[in-house]
Design an enzyme around this catalytic site. Structure first.
Site, mmCIF file in Angstrom:
data_model
loop_
_atom_site.group_PDB
_atom_site.id
_atom_site.type_symbol
_atom_site.label_atom_id
_atom_site.label_comp_id
_atom_site.label_asym_id
_atom_site.label_seq_id
_atom_site.Cartn_x
_atom_site.Cartn_y
_atom_site.Cartn_z
ATOM 1 N N ASP A 262 -1.575 6.402 6.405
ATOM 2 C CA ASP A 262 -2.995 5.533 5.716
ATOM 3 C C ASP A 262 -3.207 4.637 7.079
ATOM 4 O O ASP A 262 -2.379 3.766 7.361
ATOM 5 C CB ASP A 262 -2.410 4.894 4.563
ATOM 6 C CG ASP A 262 -3.350 3.826 4.022
ATOM 7 O OD1 ASP A 262 -4.436 3.580 4.699
ATOM 8 O OD2 ASP A 262 -3.198 3.161 3.105
ATOM 9 N N TRP B 118 0.953 -1.213 0.035
ATOM 10 C CA TRP B 118 0.096 0.076 -0.057
ATOM 11 C C TRP B 118 0.945 1.232 -0.232
ATOM 12 O O TRP B 118 0.674 2.315 -0.550
ATOM 13 C CB TRP B 118 -1.033 0.067 1.253
ATOM 14 C CG TRP B 118 -2.073 -1.127 1.090
ATOM 15 C CD1 TRP B 118 -2.102 -2.235 1.861
ATOM 16 C CD2 TRP B 118 -3.084 -1.455 -0.066
ATOM 17 N NE1 TRP B 118 -2.790 -3.029 1.345
ATOM 18 C CE2 TRP B 118 -3.392 -2.673 0.504
ATOM 19 C CE3 TRP B 118 -3.350 -0.638 -1.063
ATOM 20 C CZ2 TRP B 118 -4.562 -3.142 -0.434
ATOM 21 C CZ3 TRP B 118 -4.250 -1.049 -2.088
ATOM 22 C CH2 TRP B 118 -4.986 -2.272 -1.738
ATOM 23 N N LYS C 93 -12.660 -2.193 7.252
ATOM 24 C CA LYS C 93 -12.095 -3.122 8.127
ATOM 25 C C LYS C 93 -12.550 -2.634 9.582
ATOM 26 O O LYS C 93 -13.222 -3.586 10.299
ATOM 27 C CB LYS C 93 -10.467 -2.643 7.985
ATOM 28 C CG LYS C 93 -10.097 -3.187 6.489
ATOM 29 C CD LYS C 93 -8.624 -2.725 6.261
ATOM 30 C CE LYS C 93 -8.404 -2.366 4.757
ATOM 31 N NZ LYS C 93 -8.470 -3.588 4.137
HETATM 32 C C1 LIG Z 1 -3.281 -0.101 4.594
HETATM 33 C C2 LIG Z 1 -4.357 -0.156 3.074
HETATM 34 N N1 LIG Z 1 -4.591 1.188 2.279
HETATM 35 C C3 LIG Z 1 -5.122 1.196 1.262
HETATM 36 C C4 LIG Z 1 -6.091 0.156 1.154
HETATM 37 C C5 LIG Z 1 -6.770 0.341 -0.240
HETATM 38 O O1 LIG Z 1 -8.417 0.834 0.176
HETATM 39 P P1 LIG Z 1 -9.322 1.047 -0.891
HETATM 40 O O2 LIG Z 1 -9.819 -0.360 -1.185
HETATM 41 O O3 LIG Z 1 -10.470 1.624 0.081
HETATM 42 O O4 LIG Z 1 -9.057 1.898 -1.879
HETATM 43 C C6 LIG Z 1 -6.190 -0.965 1.952
HETATM 44 C C7 LIG Z 1 -7.138 -2.275 1.463
HETATM 45 O O5 LIG Z 1 -7.004 -3.326 1.584
HETATM 46 C C8 LIG Z 1 -5.336 -1.164 2.990
HETATM 47 O O6 LIG Z 1 -5.223 -2.377 3.796
#
Ligand SMILES: Cc1ncc(COP(=O)(O)O)c(C=O)c1O
Length: 357
Positions: free
Chosen positions: A169, A102, A193
């Site tokens: 994030d 991520w 989550k």
């Molecule tokens: C730490 C983290 N950041 C970003 C995301 C992406 O999130 P989204 O699907 O809401 O764009 C996730 C999804 O699992 C994640 O675990």
């Protein structure tokens, strides 16, 4: 009805009480004679939901008054772009600490808007640990980190004092433990989550950043647009925000973040013990000092055994235990709605499976 024990990484388990409350109110919300989904987002009935979600989040996270709480769409993924779009330019550098897939996605988007630099990374060891923080350059646009690494199962234990806005994030550990919001310029998290269903993204942004946005940004992609409009610039994901308000209410009833943090430590402890006491049958992916209390990642000896483990767990009505394809093995995501008993059930299963194999 038999509920499956849900270890999904996201969308993930929601508290049963929340689902049942939503079910009770589904067709007739608060005597309105219609579902919350059918209410106008400008109605006073919906406004009460919206304000309640904001107020509860502020209370539970102890968000100071100089922060805006925004309910946006586009997931955490849109934040990977929206942050550099607003706060980075060709003359500025955004700094990154890389702890997994991520962080890589966030970095890739930032590169489209300006200069970037990686000041620390644990890529050298398949992101098994949270790297030490070097001196943070004081002239950067911001410093970005991922507080919990959903895929690799690592989590920051403490956050640096940053001379530039710290951007985090927190998609996979928001509200799982106490944090000092005042250390951050921006916190963002997709809801699916710890906060509710997918569809709403929470952004907590320091108000003084709103006047520093780049000008050439589409109106809907500016934080100030949503801040001025109380996240009602366009139609918000009203049902997801309603569910968020129920999850926050549930968390408050459970004793708030301090209580849930204790519970989360206990839950993770149960599973890490099952790994550590397995004589090497299960191997934790994350280094011990970087272990996540939200995503417990581990491997078994080979793919065959891993498949058998996941299949047998499914027979016992435990699902979501497959690891992310980039790491393999297994992952138990144990967000706030997963109970101590759920973790005990999995640990007992891990023991029996080990003895049988
Ligand atoms: C730490 C983290 N950041 C970003 C995301 C992406 O999130 P989204 O699907 O809401 O764009 C996730 C999804 O699992 C994640 O675990």
């Amino acid at each position: 009805m038999v509920r499956t024990t849900n270890f999904n990484a996201g969308p993930a388990a929601l508290p049963l009480e929340v689902l049942q409350k939503a079910q009770n109110e589904f067709v007739d919300f608060n005597g309105a004679g219609m579902s919350v989904m059918e209410l106008s987002h400008r109605s006073k009935e919906y406004d009460a939901v919206h304000q309640k979600a904001k107020a509860l989040l502020k209370e539970l996270m102890e968000i100071p008054d100089d922060y805006e709480i925004l309910f946006l769409q586009g997931g955490a993924s849109l934040q990977f772009s929206m942050i550099p779009m607003n706060f980075l330019s060709k003359e500025k550098t955004a700094h990154f600490i890389m702890t997994g897939a991520w962080s890589e996605k966030a970095l890739a988007e930032a590169k489209l808007f300006g200069s970037t630099s990686v000041i620390a990374t644990s890529e050298d060891d398949t992101y098994k640990y949270i790297p030490d923080i070097p001196e943070i350059p004081a002239d950067g646009a911001y410093l970005h980190l991922t507080s919990n690494n959903t895929i690799f199962g690592t989590q920051w234990q403490q956050f640096p004092d940053s001379p530039i806005p710290l951007v985090a994030d927190m998609s996979s550990d928001i509200l799982s433990r106490k944090i000092d919001v005042s250390k951050f310029g921006i916190i963002y998290a997709g809801a699916q989550k710890n906060l509710g269903p997918s569809g709403v993204t929470v952004v907590i942004i320091k108000k003084d950043l709103l006047s520093k946005e780049n000008e050439q940004v589409a109106k809907i992609l500016k934080y100030s647009t949503h801040a001025k409009a109380n996240s009602l610039y366009n139609t918000p994901p009203t049902f997801a925000i309603y569910m968020l308000s129920l999850v926050l209410e549930w968390l408050k009833e459970k004793g708030g973040v301090a209580e849930i943090e204790k519970r989360n430590r206990k839950k993770a402890g149960i599973l890490y013990r099952a790994i550590d006491e397995s004589g090497g049958f299960y191997k934790g992916h994350a280094r011990e000092d970087s272990r996540s209390n939200m995503n417990v990642t581990f491997t078994l000896k080979n793919d065959e055994l891993t498949k058998a483990f996941i299949a047998k767990a499914k027979e016992e009505r435990m699902s979501g235990l497959g690891g992310h394809r980039s790491v393999g093995g297994c992952r138990a995501s144990i967000y706030n709605a997963v109970s101590v008993e759920d973790c005990e059930k999995l640990a007992a299963f891990m023991k029996t499976f080990r003895e049988e194999h």
